[in-house]
Design a protein around this motif. Sequence first.
Motif, PDB file in Angstrom:
ATOM      1  N   MET A   1       3.134 -15.629  -2.144  1.00 26.75           N
ATOM      2  CA  MET A   1       2.183 -15.968  -3.282  1.00 26.75           C
ATOM      3  C   MET A   1       2.337 -17.037  -4.077  1.00 26.75           C
ATOM      4  SD  MET A   1      -0.782 -15.307  -1.234  1.00 26.75           S
ATOM      5  CE  MET A   1      -1.591 -15.407  -2.929  1.00 26.75           C
ATOM      6  N   THR A   2       2.268 -17.868  -4.462  1.00 23.72           N
ATOM      7  CA  THR A   2       2.456 -19.174  -5.300  1.00 23.72           C
ATOM      8  C   THR A   2       1.627 -19.330  -6.646  1.00 23.72           C
ATOM      9  OG1 THR A   2       1.318 -21.240  -5.025  1.00 23.72           O
ATOM     10  CG2 THR A   2       3.984 -20.171  -3.759  1.00 23.72           C
ATOM     11  N   GLN A   3       1.806 -19.696  -7.792  1.00 19.45           N
ATOM     12  CA  GLN A   3       0.821 -19.626  -8.965  1.00 19.45           C
ATOM     13  C   GLN A   3       0.234 -21.143  -7.834  1.00 19.45           C
ATOM     14  OE1 GLN A   3       2.323 -22.059 -12.239  1.00 19.45           O
ATOM     15  NE2 GLN A   3       0.873 -21.227 -13.294  1.00 19.45           N
ATOM     16  N   ALA A   4      -0.339 -21.609  -7.396  1.00 22.63           N
ATOM     17  CA  ALA A   4      -0.797 -22.471  -6.941  1.00 22.63           C
ATOM     18  C   ALA A   4      -1.722 -21.927  -6.099  1.00 22.63           C
ATOM     19  CB  ALA A   4      -0.264 -23.850  -6.141  1.00 22.63           C
ATOM     20  N   ASP A   5      -1.349 -20.485  -4.934  1.00 20.71           N
ATOM     21  CA  ASP A   5      -2.433 -20.099  -4.435  1.00 20.71           C
ATOM     22  C   ASP A   5      -3.220 -19.707  -5.099  1.00 20.71           C
ATOM     23  OD1 ASP A   5      -0.595 -21.254  -2.617  1.00 20.71           O
ATOM     24  OD2 ASP A   5       0.528 -19.221  -2.183  1.00 20.71           O
TER      25      ASP A   5
ATOM     26  N   ARG B   1      -4.776 -20.352  -8.511  1.00 21.00           N
ATOM     27  CA  ARG B   1      -4.938 -21.472  -8.643  1.00 21.00           C
ATOM     28  C   ARG B   1      -6.402 -21.545  -7.512  1.00 21.00           C
ATOM     29  NH1 ARG B   1      -4.392 -24.760 -12.977  1.00 21.00           N
ATOM     30  NH2 ARG B   1      -6.386 -25.498 -12.541  1.00 21.00           N
ATOM     31  N   ILE B   2      -5.896 -21.398  -6.694  1.00 15.88           N
ATOM     32  CA  ILE B   2      -6.822 -21.913  -5.305  1.00 15.88           C
ATOM     33  C   ILE B   2      -7.879 -21.244  -5.305  1.00 15.88           C
ATOM     34  CG2 ILE B   2      -6.661 -22.404  -2.641  1.00 15.88           C
ATOM     35  CD1 ILE B   2      -4.016 -23.720  -2.741  1.00 15.88           C
TER      36      ILE B   2
ATOM     37  N   GLU C   1      -8.494 -18.499  -6.710  1.00 15.64           N
ATOM     38  CA  GLU C   1      -9.784 -18.737  -8.820  1.00 15.64           C
ATOM     39  C   GLU C   1     -10.625 -19.646  -8.811  1.00 15.64           C
ATOM     40  OE1 GLU C   1      -6.475 -18.554 -11.711  1.00 15.64           O
ATOM     41  OE2 GLU C   1      -5.636 -16.264 -11.502  1.00 15.64           O
ATOM     42  N   THR C   2     -10.503 -20.843  -8.427  1.00 18.98           N
ATOM     43  CA  THR C   2     -11.428 -21.952  -8.420  1.00 18.98           C
ATOM     44  C   THR C   2     -12.371 -21.698  -7.672  1.00 18.98           C
ATOM     45  OG1 THR C   2      -9.035 -23.542  -8.998  1.00 18.98           O
ATOM     46  CG2 THR C   2     -11.333 -24.814  -8.414  1.00 18.98           C
ATOM     47  N   LEU C   3     -11.864 -21.650  -6.430  1.00 20.53           N
ATOM     48  CA  LEU C   3     -13.252 -20.937  -5.243  1.00 20.53           C
ATOM     49  C   LEU C   3     -13.589 -20.711  -5.502  1.00 20.53           C
ATOM     50  CD1 LEU C   3     -10.850 -21.464  -1.439  1.00 20.53           C
ATOM     51  CD2 LEU C   3     -12.205 -22.640  -2.362  1.00 20.53           C
ATOM     52  N   ALA C   4     -13.236 -19.221  -6.094  1.00 19.69           N
ATOM     53  CA  ALA C   4     -14.190 -17.745  -6.537  1.00 19.69           C
ATOM     54  C   ALA C   4     -14.620 -18.042  -7.335  1.00 19.69           C
ATOM     55  CB  ALA C   4     -13.332 -16.317  -6.883  1.00 19.69           C
ATOM     56  N   ASP C   5     -14.901 -18.805  -8.559  1.00 18.78           N
ATOM     57  CA  ASP C   5     -15.414 -18.973  -9.401  1.00 18.78           C
ATOM     58  C   ASP C   5     -16.700 -19.947  -9.492  1.00 18.78           C
ATOM     59  OD1 ASP C   5     -13.795 -17.577 -11.217  1.00 18.78           O
ATOM     60  OD2 ASP C   5     -12.938 -19.194 -11.923  1.00 18.78           O
ATOM     61  N   SER C   6     -16.183 -21.079  -8.812  1.00 15.51           N
ATOM     62  CA  SER C   6     -16.867 -22.177  -7.863  1.00 15.51           C
ATOM     63  C   SER C   6     -18.509 -21.336  -7.484  1.00 15.51           C
ATOM     64  CB  SER C   6     -16.813 -22.778  -7.646  1.00 15.51           C
ATOM     65  OG  SER C   6     -16.307 -23.067  -6.307  1.00 15.51           O
ATOM     66  N   ASP C   7     -17.787 -20.329  -6.315  1.00 20.32           N
ATOM     67  CA  ASP C   7     -18.399 -19.816  -5.466  1.00 20.32           C
ATOM     68  C   ASP C   7     -19.024 -20.816  -4.484  1.00 20.32           C
ATOM     69  OD1 ASP C   7     -19.658 -17.619  -3.794  1.00 20.32           O
ATOM     70  OD2 ASP C   7     -22.085 -17.764  -4.568  1.00 20.32           O
ATOM     71  N   LEU C   8     -17.847 -22.239  -3.896  1.00 21.65           N
ATOM     72  CA  LEU C   8     -18.608 -23.322  -3.854  1.00 21.65           C
ATOM     73  C   LEU C   8     -17.631 -23.297  -2.199  1.00 21.65           C
ATOM     74  CD1 LEU C   8     -18.903 -25.714  -6.196  1.00 21.65           C
ATOM     75  CD2 LEU C   8     -21.660 -24.197  -5.039  1.00 21.65           C
ATOM     76  N   ILE C   9     -17.909 -24.914  -1.563  1.00 20.39           N
ATOM     77  CA  ILE C   9     -17.393 -24.634  -0.090  1.00 20.39           C
ATOM     78  C   ILE C   9     -16.427 -25.831  -1.699  1.00 20.39           C
ATOM     79  CG2 ILE C   9     -17.107 -25.912   2.294  1.00 20.39           C
ATOM     80  CD1 ILE C   9     -19.227 -23.924   2.557  1.00 20.39           C
TER      81      ILE C   9
ATOM     82  N   LEU D   1     -10.477 -29.665  -5.244  1.00 16.93           N
ATOM     83  CA  LEU D   1      -9.009 -28.883  -5.857  1.00 16.93           C
ATOM     84  C   LEU D   1      -8.588 -29.203  -6.500  1.00 16.93           C
ATOM     85  CD1 LEU D   1      -8.854 -26.214  -3.252  1.00 16.93           C
ATOM     86  CD2 LEU D   1      -9.979 -25.584  -5.679  1.00 16.93           C
ATOM     87  N   SER D   2      -7.583 -30.435  -6.019  1.00 13.50           N
ATOM     88  CA  SER D   2      -6.750 -31.519  -6.815  1.00 13.50           C
ATOM     89  C   SER D   2      -6.866 -31.605  -8.174  1.00 13.50           C
ATOM     90  CB  SER D   2      -6.906 -32.732  -6.043  1.00 13.50           C
ATOM     91  OG  SER D   2      -5.281 -33.442  -6.742  1.00 13.50           O
ATOM     92  N   ALA D   3      -8.690 -32.497  -7.976  1.00 13.39           N
ATOM     93  CA  ALA D   3      -8.695 -33.289  -9.277  1.00 13.39           C
ATOM     94  C   ALA D   3      -9.802 -32.288 -10.556  1.00 13.39           C
ATOM     95  CB  ALA D   3     -10.368 -33.433  -9.599  1.00 13.39           C
ATOM     96  N   ASN D   4      -8.804 -30.501 -10.144  1.00 14.63           N
ATOM     97  CA  ASN D   4     -10.012 -29.675 -10.720  1.00 14.63           C
ATOM     98  C   ASN D   4      -8.575 -28.872 -10.975  1.00 14.63           C
ATOM     99  OD1 ASN D   4     -12.608 -29.560 -11.441  1.00 14.63           O
ATOM    100  ND2 ASN D   4     -12.216 -29.710  -9.303  1.00 14.63           N
ATOM    101  N   THR D   5      -7.211 -28.920 -10.621  1.00 17.69           N
ATOM    102  CA  THR D   5      -6.065 -28.395 -10.805  1.00 17.69           C
ATOM    103  C   THR D   5      -4.591 -29.476 -11.172  1.00 17.69           C
ATOM    104  OG1 THR D   5      -5.762 -28.372  -8.482  1.00 17.69           O
ATOM    105  CG2 THR D   5      -6.810 -26.264  -9.128  1.00 17.69           C
ATOM    106  N   ASP D   6      -4.196 -29.234 -11.098  1.00 12.30           N
ATOM    107  CA  ASP D   6      -2.447 -29.896 -11.809  1.00 12.30           C
ATOM    108  C   ASP D   6      -1.922 -30.021 -10.683  1.00 12.30           C
ATOM    109  OD1 ASP D   6      -3.612 -29.871 -14.248  1.00 12.30           O
ATOM    110  OD2 ASP D   6      -1.653 -28.293 -14.680  1.00 12.30           O
ATOM    111  N   TYR D   7      -2.637 -30.005  -9.294  1.00 12.60           N
ATOM    112  CA  TYR D   7      -1.252 -29.764  -7.704  1.00 12.60           C
ATOM    113  C   TYR D   7      -2.496 -31.660  -6.994  1.00 12.60           C
ATOM    114  CZ  TYR D   7      -0.313 -24.939  -9.314  1.00 12.60           C
ATOM    115  OH  TYR D   7       0.192 -24.207  -9.656  1.00 12.60           O
TER     116      TYR D   7
END
Length: 80
Positions: A1-5, A7-8, A10-18, A24-30
């Motif tokens: 598992m990476t730091q990016a994993d 973040r991915i 967490e972003t999916l869980a926090d947004s509860d969206l598909i 995801l790129s627009a909302n992270t540094d990756y």
Amino acid sequence: MTQADDRILETLADSDLILSPRILSANTDYSRHYLSTRLGKLRDAGLVDRVDEGLYRITDRGTAYLEGNLSADVLENENI
């Protein structure tokens, strides 16, 4: 598992969206390309589902990982 994993997931869980790698790129540094690669690994581990071409959501297993109910060691043994 990476730091990016993390973040991915967490972003999916926090947004509860598909979400797509582009969103995801627009909302992270990756980059979108890197996120696409990591999403494939997370999908192989059962942490995310591909809902449609290029669209992903977190699974119950992914939520369990974020909540600490599934250790990174277990995932490491599965070659994630």
